[in-house]
Design a protein around this motif. Sequence first.
Motif, short mmCIF file in Angstrom:
data_model
loop_
_atom_site.label_atom_id
_atom_site.label_comp_id
_atom_site.label_asym_id
_atom_site.label_seq_id
_atom_site.Cartn_x
_atom_site.Cartn_y
_atom_site.Cartn_z
N UNK A 462 -3.07 10.41 11.32
CA UNK A 462 -3.64 10.40 9.97
C UNK A 462 -2.63 9.88 8.95
N UNK A 463 -1.35 10.19 9.16
CA UNK A 463 -0.32 9.66 8.25
C UNK A 463 -0.26 8.14 8.34
N UNK A 464 -0.34 7.59 9.55
CA UNK A 464 -0.34 6.13 9.71
C UNK A 464 -1.56 5.51 9.04
N UNK A 465 -2.72 6.13 9.20
CA UNK A 465 -3.94 5.61 8.57
C UNK A 465 -3.82 5.64 7.05
N UNK A 466 -3.25 6.73 6.52
CA UNK A 466 -3.10 6.85 5.06
C UNK A 466 -2.11 5.81 4.53
N UNK A 467 -0.97 5.64 5.21
CA UNK A 467 0.03 4.68 4.75
C UNK A 467 -0.51 3.25 4.82
N UNK A 468 -1.17 2.92 5.93
CA UNK A 468 -1.73 1.57 6.07
C UNK A 468 -2.77 1.29 4.98
N UNK A 469 -3.63 2.26 4.71
CA UNK A 469 -4.67 2.07 3.69
C UNK A 469 -4.04 1.92 2.31
N UNK A 470 -3.05 2.76 2.01
CA UNK A 470 -2.41 2.71 0.69
C UNK A 470 -1.68 1.38 0.47
N UNK A 471 -0.90 0.95 1.47
CA UNK A 471 -0.17 -0.30 1.32
C UNK A 471 -1.13 -1.49 1.20
N UNK A 472 -2.22 -1.46 1.96
CA UNK A 472 -3.21 -2.53 1.86
C UNK A 472 -3.82 -2.57 0.48
N UNK A 473 -4.16 -1.39 -0.05
CA UNK A 473 -4.72 -1.33 -1.39
C UNK A 473 -3.70 -1.78 -2.44
N UNK A 474 -2.43 -1.44 -2.22
CA UNK A 474 -1.38 -1.80 -3.18
C UNK A 474 -1.21 -3.32 -3.28
N UNK A 475 -1.10 -4.00 -2.14
CA UNK A 475 -0.90 -5.45 -2.19
C UNK A 475 -2.16 -6.16 -2.68
N UNK A 476 -3.34 -5.61 -2.35
CA UNK A 476 -4.59 -6.26 -2.78
C UNK A 476 -4.77 -6.15 -4.28
N UNK A 477 -4.62 -4.95 -4.86
CA UNK A 477 -4.80 -4.78 -6.30
C UNK A 477 -3.71 -5.52 -7.08
N UNK A 562 -11.60 -0.68 3.08
CA UNK A 562 -13.04 -0.51 3.30
C UNK A 562 -13.30 -0.02 4.72
N UNK A 563 -12.64 -0.66 5.69
CA UNK A 563 -12.81 -0.23 7.09
C UNK A 563 -12.32 1.18 7.30
N UNK A 564 -11.24 1.56 6.60
CA UNK A 564 -10.72 2.93 6.73
C UNK A 564 -11.72 3.95 6.18
N UNK A 565 -12.38 3.61 5.07
CA UNK A 565 -13.38 4.51 4.51
C UNK A 565 -14.57 4.67 5.46
N UNK A 566 -14.98 3.56 6.08
CA UNK A 566 -16.08 3.64 7.05
C UNK A 566 -15.66 4.48 8.25
#
Length: 591
Positions: A462-477, A562-566
């Motif tokens: 879950x930590x890996x999923x959270x970090x990957x999602x956060x970093x993806x959101x950070x670079x995208x925004x 988006x994939x992480x939320x799904x």
Amino acid sequence: MLRVEASFETDLVSTRRANLRCGAPPQRARRLRVRGARAGSERRRDAAATMWIGRVAEVAGAPAGADAGARSSRSSRSSSLVVFAMAQAIAVYVAFVVAWRWAAARRARGRRGIEARGTARSAYCVPSDDEEEEEEEEEDGDDDDDDDDDGGVRRRRRTRGAARSRSRTRRSAAPPPPPPPPVAIVLPVKGVKSDSEDNWRAQLSSSYAGDREYVFVVESADDPAAAAATRLAKEFGRDRAGRAGRVRVRVLEAGSSTRSSQKIHSMLKGARAVCGGGGDDDDDDAGAKYVLFLDDDIRTHANTIGSLVSSMETLGEDAFLVNGYPFDIPEESAASSAAFVDYLTMVYHLVLIVAFSQGAVAKNVWGGCMLLRASDVRQNTHGWVTRYEDGGYSDDLILASLCDEHARVIGCPFDALFPQRMGGGGGGRKSKKTFARWWNYLRRQLFVMDTYSNAHNRRVNHAMLLVLSYLSLAVTTGMACALTELASWGSARSEVDVRFPSLAAAVVVAFACAVRSARAMYAAMGDLAEALGDADANALVKKINWAKVAAAFACAYALVPIAAAITATRATVVWEGVAYEKRRGKVTRRG
């Protein structure tokens, strides 16, 4: 309105008086008058806007000052968030630059080590026929070098010959290595892809000097992989003795899984067949010391098994497993171009390559290439077999968490590197991948992070999923804010004097530097692959379209959140036509 115009006239008069007092030159005075006019124009617009806001507020019965203050506060907060998003994106891209440059340096160091030794072979491998012929030519070719028109070729031959001479001298002076232990290679296969048989031939054509047993494990005899594997078994001989040791090839039917993924079910069926531990197909007299699990879609080099065994023997009892990692190569050619979805897959692995580039050990595990002790299979060390059987879905994340939990070492030699051709355009082949297939692949990559065998495994995943999602959101925004600001500046600078958005430009520059660093890492891996005997892979690396890589990076990581939320809201996923359902971290097969 009269007050607004009077204010403008006052600004203009004061500007003129200041120019006269300072004795400013005419051109400068004109520039100052223009700036004063612009400032007055902005004040008039602000005053007019405030007046209209006041009138609307009076009609609505609300105080104008409070509404204007709230708007100003919201605007200030929005501006601060934009600056934070862009600064965060820059920090992430700079981290990528450092990580990929470091990985490139580590791979280059490994290549230089091979060149210094004069061979990619480990102590557990024998030279191939081509290598022996080349060595003989280099020993007898000194007289022919004088007739060689290419001085560079002459120097390279002499360098390789000298390195190999030093290597032979060291080997003759060193004590003979222990006899290579027997290895059983388990290949869970399903279906036959365009390059499957080429990959299987490469896996069978090992220079490992010890005995090897290859077990192709299929779900059922109806699988096309069963016929192809049987044909290869006949081609290579079901049981033959060669210069590189005794080789045995067979095909095993595993049946369908029920409480784990099909891959894990096939892996355990094959491992028990060669190591013992239950099942109808056990070989009680099997003498394999190590079990190597290989995916059917990687192309190993001749020294792979020898390198993995050498690493395990060197690390000793502290090591639980030794593994390697692939790097994806979208195949560009003059005949056709690689599919964009191949680049989407490639960029997802770009970040993961760093974790496997240290050169001796790693903290991560890749399930496509794992060497374990046969005794750990029989004894179910740390309960890893039980974890696999009881709802196991991710073969690598379960073992990575287990090694972290029990402080066991994970080996990862620098030359355990596998060029993975993606079948985009090489040889005129057209990729069968579609965006829907890639989306399913991404969903499965994130689905595994919501499966676990115990509490420790859950926290890690879950930590890996959270970090990957956060970093993806950070670079995208951050990139979206930067491009928006640059677009606004480009459209407005022709009308008014607008300050250049330097922070937004820094985001774009940082991204470009990150892509350039990833290219340097790929170049180092291509050179290493060539040193390991795969010159074709290095040629394909040089044809990669890095503009597509940049576009794919932006697209892929924009879709990760988006994939992480799904993944968090859906309990099912489809893998190779089989539907799996997760419940409390464990999976069961549906249908």
